[in-house]
Design a protein around this motif. Structure first.
Motif, PDB file in Angstrom:
ATOM      1  N   GLN A  22      -6.023  26.796   3.140  1.00 23.59           N
ATOM      2  CA  GLN A  22      -7.165  27.630   2.751  1.00 23.59           C
ATOM      3  C   GLN A  22      -7.461  27.556   1.262  1.00 23.59           C
ATOM      4  O   GLN A  22      -8.616  27.746   0.854  1.00 23.59           O
ATOM      5  N   THR A  28      -9.423  20.939   5.561  1.00 23.46           N
ATOM      6  CA  THR A  28     -10.421  21.660   6.345  1.00 23.46           C
ATOM      7  C   THR A  28      -9.695  22.549   7.350  1.00 23.46           C
ATOM      8  O   THR A  28      -8.479  22.437   7.540  1.00 23.46           O
ATOM      9  N   PHE A  29     -10.463  23.388   8.034  1.00 22.14           N
ATOM     10  CA  PHE A  29      -9.846  24.325   8.976  1.00 22.14           C
ATOM     11  C   PHE A  29      -9.148  23.617  10.137  1.00 22.14           C
ATOM     12  O   PHE A  29      -8.306  24.212  10.814  1.00 22.14           O
ATOM     13  N   LEU A  30      -9.451  22.335  10.362  1.00 22.13           N
ATOM     14  CA  LEU A  30      -8.765  21.589  11.412  1.00 22.13           C
ATOM     15  C   LEU A  30      -7.265  21.466  11.131  1.00 22.13           C
ATOM     16  O   LEU A  30      -6.480  21.222  12.050  1.00 22.13           O
ATOM     17  N   TYR A 119     -15.878  13.246   3.076  1.00 22.96           N
ATOM     18  CA  TYR A 119     -15.116  14.485   2.920  1.00 22.96           C
ATOM     19  C   TYR A 119     -14.587  14.629   1.492  1.00 22.96           C
ATOM     20  O   TYR A 119     -14.140  15.695   1.105  1.00 22.96           O
ATOM     21  N   TYR A 213     -11.970  30.832  14.745  1.00 21.37           N
ATOM     22  CA  TYR A 213     -12.791  30.306  13.640  1.00 21.37           C
ATOM     23  C   TYR A 213     -14.269  30.582  13.902  1.00 21.37           C
ATOM     24  O   TYR A 213     -15.065  29.650  14.077  1.00 21.37           O
ATOM     25  N   ASN A 216     -16.733  28.858  11.574  1.00 25.19           N
ATOM     26  CA  ASN A 216     -16.673  27.399  11.488  1.00 25.19           C
ATOM     27  C   ASN A 216     -17.188  26.687  12.728  1.00 25.19           C
ATOM     28  O   ASN A 216     -17.627  25.538  12.641  1.00 25.19           O
ATOM     29  N   ASP A 236     -18.138  23.368  11.241  1.00 22.95           N
ATOM     30  CA  ASP A 236     -18.647  23.509   9.877  1.00 22.95           C
ATOM     31  C   ASP A 236     -17.491  23.771   8.918  1.00 22.95           C
ATOM     32  O   ASP A 236     -16.842  24.807   8.990  1.00 22.95           O
ATOM     33  N   THR A 237     -17.227  22.820   8.018  1.00 24.40           N
ATOM     34  CA  THR A 237     -16.127  22.985   7.063  1.00 24.40           C
ATOM     35  C   THR A 237     -16.568  23.660   5.768  1.00 24.40           C
ATOM     36  O   THR A 237     -15.742  23.943   4.909  1.00 24.40           O
ATOM     37  N   ARG A 274     -25.344  22.373   2.785  1.00 31.46           N
ATOM     38  CA  ARG A 274     -24.182  21.543   3.070  1.00 31.46           C
ATOM     39  C   ARG A 274     -24.397  20.191   2.383  1.00 31.46           C
ATOM     40  O   ARG A 274     -25.522  19.811   2.061  1.00 31.46           O
TER      41      ARG A 274
END
Length: 316
Positions: A22, A28-30, A119, A213, A216, A236-237, A274
């Protein structure tokens, strides 16, 4: 010399791992544990954490299969994620530590699924360079299509013509927290019919991930006279928004519903500032290695071509 050491990820590291992800601009949240572990029944987790003295400076989401370590087969992209302030000049020393860790663990090779360049993970690119210098082989390269919002949109004039025409058709687009209509009525049967495949995520899994999430993972459905014609699932990151799933019904094909929905979302996320809109890969098991029609479709929606390398490093 700075001392680096590696620890296997354990459940007691849950909070530390997630805090690292975080706080990192390069993750990323993945890579968060809740996302990684939704399919823990399919993969044997082998994630590890790299420390500089007592400070966590890198993580590697990973799984193992026999004597191979992968970063991570259940994720769209991966690799070793370094702390934002990590000194890239020390990368070689870290690599030596990783070699030792993998050799001691009995691994024969390390397979890394790199992140596409948009990224923007410079640390991962540096680590990838170090792997190549140490004779890692590129075993596969996928084409990934994405729109760069830092450039003027380059949507094909025919796509724009149909989009403008369909603005008066009566299409209604709704964001929903309920994935069941799209999954059951369109996505699953259409994937089975066209590709003899099923979604990577089951309905139960995507619903669970949405609960974890909510900011996201987004679901947008398109209707005409209350009939569901198409849907797109987005990840969505914050910097990159990716279309994870997109499908349309037979009636939707006749009215260009999925094309209209894509363009609607392309404009929407441009306004949300974005940096990129990713439409994923066009990889296919054929002579070319990719789907020509899908490539053309995504390019005409304004996508540029990026490459995602899969590297394999033998551990001696």
């Amino acid at each position: 010399m700075t001392k680096y050491h590696i620890q296997d990820y354990k459940s007691q590291n849950f909070a530390l791992w997630n805090q690292f992800v975080q706080n990192s601009e390069n993750a990323t949240f993945l890579f968060e544990r809740d996302f990684m572990e939704y399919h823990s029944d399919r993969f044997v987790d082998a994630s590890f954490m790299i420390f500089q003295d007592d400070e966590l400076i890198a993580i590697c989401p990973a799984n193992k299969n026999s004597t191979s370590l992968y970063s991570h087969q259940g994720l769209t992209y991966g690799g070793i994620v370094f702390k934002d302030t990590f000194n890239l000049n020390d990368m070689h020393s870290v690599l030596i530590t990783v070699f030792s860790y993998l050799k001691t663990g009995g691994y024969s090779d390390f397979v890394m699924k790199s992140m596409p360049a948009f990224y923007g993970d410079n640390q991962l690119l540096k680590f990838k360079h170090q792997l190549i210098k140490n004779k890692a082989n590129t075993v596969r390269t996928d084409m990934v299509l994405a729109i760069d919002y830092n450039k003027p949109l380059a949507i094909h004039k025919t796509k724009l013509k149909h989009y403008q025409k369909n603005l008066s058709t009566g299409f209604e687009i709704k964001e929903t927290n309920d994935f069941s209509d799209f999954w059951d009525a369109i996505l699953t049967p259409r994937l089975l019919e066209k590709h003899n495949a099923i979604p990577v995520h089951s309905l139960e899994e995507i619903t669970y991930l949405k609960s974890k999430y909510p900011r996201n993972i987004k679901q947008y459905n398109l209707y005409l006279d209350e009939e569901l014609l198409a849907g797109i699932t987005l990840f969505d990151t914050g910097k990159v928004v990716k279309s994870q799933y997109g499908a349309t019904s037979l009636n939707g094909e006749k009215t260009r519903a999925i094309e209209f929905l894509f363009l609607h979302l392309i404009y929407k996320y441009q306004e949300k500032e974005r940096s990129f809109f990713s439409m994923g890969t066009v990889t296919e098991q054929n002579e070319l290695g990719y789907n020509q029609g899908l490539l053309k479709q995504k390019e005409e929606l304004g996508c540029d071509l990026y490459l995602q390398d899969f590297l394999s490093l033998k551990i001696s």
